[in-house]
Design a protein around this motif. Structure first.
Motif, PDB file in Angstrom:
ATOM      1  N   ASP A   1     -44.860  -0.773   5.383  1.00 13.64           N
ATOM      2  CA  ASP A   1     -43.699  -0.883   5.724  1.00 13.64           C
ATOM      3  C   ASP A   1     -43.175   0.694   6.294  1.00 13.64           C
ATOM      4  OD1 ASP A   1     -44.430   0.852   3.675  1.00 13.64           O
ATOM      5  OD2 ASP A   1     -42.927   0.356   2.309  1.00 13.64           O
ATOM      6  N   ALA A   2     -44.178   1.231   6.735  1.00 14.78           N
ATOM      7  CA  ALA A   2     -43.772   2.649   7.442  1.00 14.78           C
ATOM      8  C   ALA A   2     -43.130   2.425   8.807  1.00 14.78           C
ATOM      9  CB  ALA A   2     -44.907   3.591   7.443  1.00 14.78           C
ATOM     10  N   ARG A   3     -42.117   3.082   9.160  1.00 13.84           N
ATOM     11  CA  ARG A   3     -41.440   3.043  10.389  1.00 13.84           C
ATOM     12  C   ARG A   3     -41.345   4.345  10.923  1.00 13.84           C
ATOM     13  NH1 ARG A   3     -36.478  -1.544   9.913  1.00 13.84           N
ATOM     14  NH2 ARG A   3     -37.752  -3.158   9.085  1.00 13.84           N
ATOM     15  N   ALA A   4     -42.255   4.751  11.484  1.00 15.18           N
ATOM     16  CA  ALA A   4     -42.576   6.245  12.057  1.00 15.18           C
ATOM     17  C   ALA A   4     -41.700   6.307  13.510  1.00 15.18           C
ATOM     18  CB  ALA A   4     -43.721   6.604  12.463  1.00 15.18           C
TER      19      ALA A   4
ATOM     20  N   ASN B   1     -38.815   4.287  27.755  1.00 16.35           N
ATOM     21  CA  ASN B   1     -37.518   5.059  27.985  1.00 16.35           C
ATOM     22  C   ASN B   1     -37.727   6.394  27.880  1.00 16.35           C
ATOM     23  OD1 ASN B   1     -37.590   4.788  25.190  1.00 16.35           O
ATOM     24  ND2 ASN B   1     -36.096   3.801  24.707  1.00 16.35           N
ATOM     25  N   ALA B   2     -39.011   7.033  27.950  1.00 16.73           N
ATOM     26  CA  ALA B   2     -39.074   8.412  27.816  1.00 16.73           C
ATOM     27  C   ALA B   2     -38.206   9.240  28.813  1.00 16.73           C
ATOM     28  CB  ALA B   2     -40.531   8.742  27.667  1.00 16.73           C
ATOM     29  N   LYS B   3     -37.516  10.162  28.235  1.00 24.57           N
ATOM     30  CA  LYS B   3     -36.617  10.904  29.289  1.00 24.57           C
ATOM     31  C   LYS B   3     -37.506  12.007  30.292  1.00 24.57           C
ATOM     32  CE  LYS B   3     -32.993  11.363  26.053  1.00 24.57           C
ATOM     33  NZ  LYS B   3     -32.021  11.919  25.177  1.00 24.57           N
ATOM     34  N   SER B   4     -38.755  12.588  29.761  1.00 23.17           N
ATOM     35  CA  SER B   4     -39.489  13.347  30.241  1.00 23.17           C
ATOM     36  C   SER B   4     -40.791  13.239  29.960  1.00 23.17           C
ATOM     37  CB  SER B   4     -38.849  14.687  30.417  1.00 23.17           C
ATOM     38  OG  SER B   4     -39.722  15.511  31.112  1.00 23.17           O
ATOM     39  N   LEU B   5     -41.922  13.599  30.840  1.00 23.48           N
ATOM     40  CA  LEU B   5     -43.184  13.565  30.475  1.00 23.48           C
ATOM     41  C   LEU B   5     -43.727  15.248  30.596  1.00 23.48           C
ATOM     42  CD1 LEU B   5     -44.881  10.293  32.141  1.00 23.48           C
ATOM     43  CD2 LEU B   5     -44.180  10.918  29.914  1.00 23.48           C
TER      44      LEU B   5
ATOM     45  N   GLY C   1     -39.654  11.648  24.205  1.00 16.72           N
ATOM     46  CA  GLY C   1     -40.484  10.566  24.230  1.00 16.72           C
ATOM     47  C   GLY C   1     -39.683   9.284  24.209  1.00 16.72           C
ATOM     48  N   ASP C   2     -40.547   8.363  23.838  1.00 23.94           N
ATOM     49  CA  ASP C   2     -39.973   6.897  23.596  1.00 23.94           C
ATOM     50  C   ASP C   2     -39.129   6.782  22.436  1.00 23.94           C
ATOM     51  OD1 ASP C   2     -41.141   5.971  26.004  1.00 23.94           O
ATOM     52  OD2 ASP C   2     -42.849   5.216  25.139  1.00 23.94           O
ATOM     53  N   GLN C   3     -38.233   6.052  22.473  1.00 25.79           N
ATOM     54  CA  GLN C   3     -37.349   5.551  21.149  1.00 25.79           C
ATOM     55  C   GLN C   3     -38.162   4.280  20.715  1.00 25.79           C
ATOM     56  OE1 GLN C   3     -33.192   5.004  21.936  1.00 25.79           O
ATOM     57  NE2 GLN C   3     -32.931   6.985  22.948  1.00 25.79           N
ATOM     58  N   THR C   4     -39.021   4.639  19.581  1.00 29.36           N
ATOM     59  CA  THR C   4     -39.968   3.636  19.174  1.00 29.36           C
ATOM     60  C   THR C   4     -39.155   2.552  18.806  1.00 29.36           C
ATOM     61  OG1 THR C   4     -39.987   4.952  16.959  1.00 29.36           O
ATOM     62  CG2 THR C   4     -41.660   5.442  18.800  1.00 29.36           C
ATOM     63  N   ASN C   5     -38.038   2.364  18.257  1.00 29.71           N
ATOM     64  CA  ASN C   5     -37.406   1.201  17.679  1.00 29.71           C
ATOM     65  C   ASN C   5     -37.097   0.352  18.894  1.00 29.71           C
ATOM     66  OD1 ASN C   5     -35.444   3.154  18.716  1.00 29.71           O
ATOM     67  ND2 ASN C   5     -33.846   2.598  17.107  1.00 29.71           N
ATOM     68  N   GLN C   6     -37.021   0.790  20.031  1.00 28.05           N
ATOM     69  CA  GLN C   6     -36.607  -0.041  21.289  1.00 28.05           C
ATOM     70  C   GLN C   6     -38.091  -0.360  22.019  1.00 28.05           C
ATOM     71  OE1 GLN C   6     -33.778   1.976  23.638  1.00 28.05           O
ATOM     72  NE2 GLN C   6     -32.141   1.961  22.138  1.00 28.05           N
ATOM     73  N   MET C   7     -38.830   0.432  21.711  1.00 30.18           N
ATOM     74  CA  MET C   7     -40.281   0.118  22.600  1.00 30.18           C
ATOM     75  C   MET C   7     -41.302   0.191  21.484  1.00 30.18           C
ATOM     76  SD  MET C   7     -39.496   0.592  25.790  1.00 30.18           S
ATOM     77  CE  MET C   7     -37.803   0.626  26.309  1.00 30.18           C
ATOM     78  N   PRO C   8     -41.608  -1.092  20.830  1.00 30.44           N
ATOM     79  CA  PRO C   8     -42.406  -1.379  19.816  1.00 30.44           C
ATOM     80  C   PRO C   8     -44.089  -1.035  20.205  1.00 30.44           C
ATOM     81  CG  PRO C   8     -41.376  -3.389  20.698  1.00 30.44           C
ATOM     82  CD  PRO C   8     -40.738  -2.424  21.267  1.00 30.44           C
ATOM     83  N   TYR C   9     -44.176  -1.123  21.419  1.00 34.03           N
ATOM     84  CA  TYR C   9     -45.582  -0.949  21.934  1.00 34.03           C
ATOM     85  C   TYR C   9     -46.088   0.283  21.776  1.00 34.03           C
ATOM     86  CZ  TYR C   9     -43.079  -0.609  26.175  1.00 34.03           C
ATOM     87  OH  TYR C   9     -42.206  -0.204  27.346  1.00 34.03           O
ATOM     88  N   THR C  10     -45.214   1.180  21.935  1.00 34.78           N
ATOM     89  CA  THR C  10     -45.639   2.683  21.690  1.00 34.78           C
ATOM     90  C   THR C  10     -46.035   2.898  20.327  1.00 34.78           C
ATOM     91  OG1 THR C  10     -43.821   3.278  23.298  1.00 34.78           O
ATOM     92  CG2 THR C  10     -44.412   5.103  21.999  1.00 34.78           C
TER      93      THR C  10
END
Length: 370
Positions: A95-98, A131-135, A68-77
């Protein structure tokens, strides 16, 4: 799009790679060998206003195997996932950064067909916007699909079908087709229907697939010949207006009968479609070739450089080694040939004669553009 015109010649001479001189006469007048065909009115025209509508929505695909997406680079995910969890009654700490490695943000698109009713299932297309690698193997969670008016017309959800495949190991990667897009057959349920002007007004307009005055006249004549004089009239080269029955329930049978009326098809204008980006050339059956003379040849320029090292005299004080280059320039021109081609009334003859030149797709592009 290039429309060939009769009695028009031009010489095209590229300055790099090859020299191509051509006088090309593409006749737009019809050959006697081309016969008009009988078609039904439904094949050349459609009821105006009866069309599909585009739907789109932002969704999340879950269940991915770490692709899936790298959420630190894709905040909308992460934001979209947090909003969805809040709807389920789950609230994450501020303060959670999942890191949702199994979640991907996607854009869901669909076409709402004409006369679609609530409860009907339609296909949807899911495309990654992060930036997901595969769906592959993912599941789309409930996603509202909206029209341009902002109203929700369908709800999409289901397992994705991805047509690609890929594998990676040891720094090597192999991939077939795209892994960042997929489809869900019957993946959306229609929630709202779209009103059409089918049952409104005293007239119904037929819109031709291609604007042509001759086609509009023949459509009107065919309808009046079957349904009676004054039922149809050609408004312009695109619209044929029908006098509809006063009873809205009778309009279905009225249009069903009109769509099956046969008519003589108008042979379209000769067309040559050239895509210079992909090198594709499409010609319809009306394209004919008048007698032409073609000169085809190649011009190549080759430049090579050879380093030359000049050693200093070991007995000379302050001597230095100097490196120079010796250039070798060669110009070669292959023998061109002048080929005469007879008139070709059929598209197959035209293609065969152009292939006899041994021309590349780029050569054919230059020929047809000229």
């Amino acid at each position: 799009m290039i429309a060939p015109t009769p009695s028009l010649g031009r010489v095209h001479t590229p300055t790099r790679g090859w020299v191509l001189a051509l006088i090309l006469l593409l006749a737009s007048a019809w050959s006697p060998l081309l016969q008009a065909q009988t078609v039904r009115i439904k094949e050349v025209a459609a009821v105006q206003g009866v069309r599909s509508n585009q739907l789109t929505g932002f969704g999340l695909v879950v269940g991915l195997d770490g692709t899936g997406d790298q959420t630190n680079q894709m905040p909308y995910t992460a934001q979209g996932m947090n909003n969805y969890l809040q709807q389920l009654g789950l609230t994450l700490p501020a303060d959670a950064r999942a890191q949702f490695k199994n979640v991907a943000a996607v854009m869901v698109t669909a076409q709402l067909p004409a006369f679609a009713q609530p409860g009907q299932m339609i296909d949807v297309t899911v495309s990654s916007i992060g930036n997901a690698k595969s769906l592959r193997g993912g599941t789309l969670i409930a996603t509202p699909l909206k029209g341009l008016d902002g109203e929700v017309y369908a709800i999409a959800q289901g397992n994705l079908l991805v047509g690609g495949a890929g594998a990676a190991a040891g720094g090597s990667k192999v991939q077939i087709n795209h892994l960042s897009a997929g489809r869900i057959p019957a993946g959306a349920q229609v929630e709202r229907s779209v009103a059409t002007p089918f049952a409104l007004g005293s007239t119904i307009d037929l819109s031709l697939n291609a604007a042509d005055f001759q086609t509009a006249r023949r459509v009107a004549e065919a309808i009046n010949g079957r349904m009676g004089t004054g039922v149809a009239s050609a408004v312009d080269g695109r619209v044929v207006r029908l006098q509809a029955p006063a009873d809205p329930h009778a309009r279905v049978g009225f249009l069903a009968e009109i769509e099956e009326i046969p008519m003589q098809a108008v042979i379209p204008v000769a067309r040559v479609i050239v895509n210079t980006r992909t090198g594709s050339i499409v010609m319809n059956q009306a394209v004919t070739l008048a007698p032409v003379a073609v000169a085809h040849g190649n011009l190549s320029v080759s430049i090579s450089s050879t380093p030359v090292i000049s050693q200093a005299n070991p007995l000379a004080p302050g001597g230095q080694t100097v490196v120079t280059e010796r250039a070798n320039i060669q110009i070669a021109q292959d023998g061109g040939s002048l080929i005469q081609m007879d008139a070709a009334p059929q598209l197959a003859d035209l293609v065969r004669m152009l292939n006899s030149l041994g021309a590349t797709p780029q050569d054919l592009l230059a020929i047809l553009q000229a």
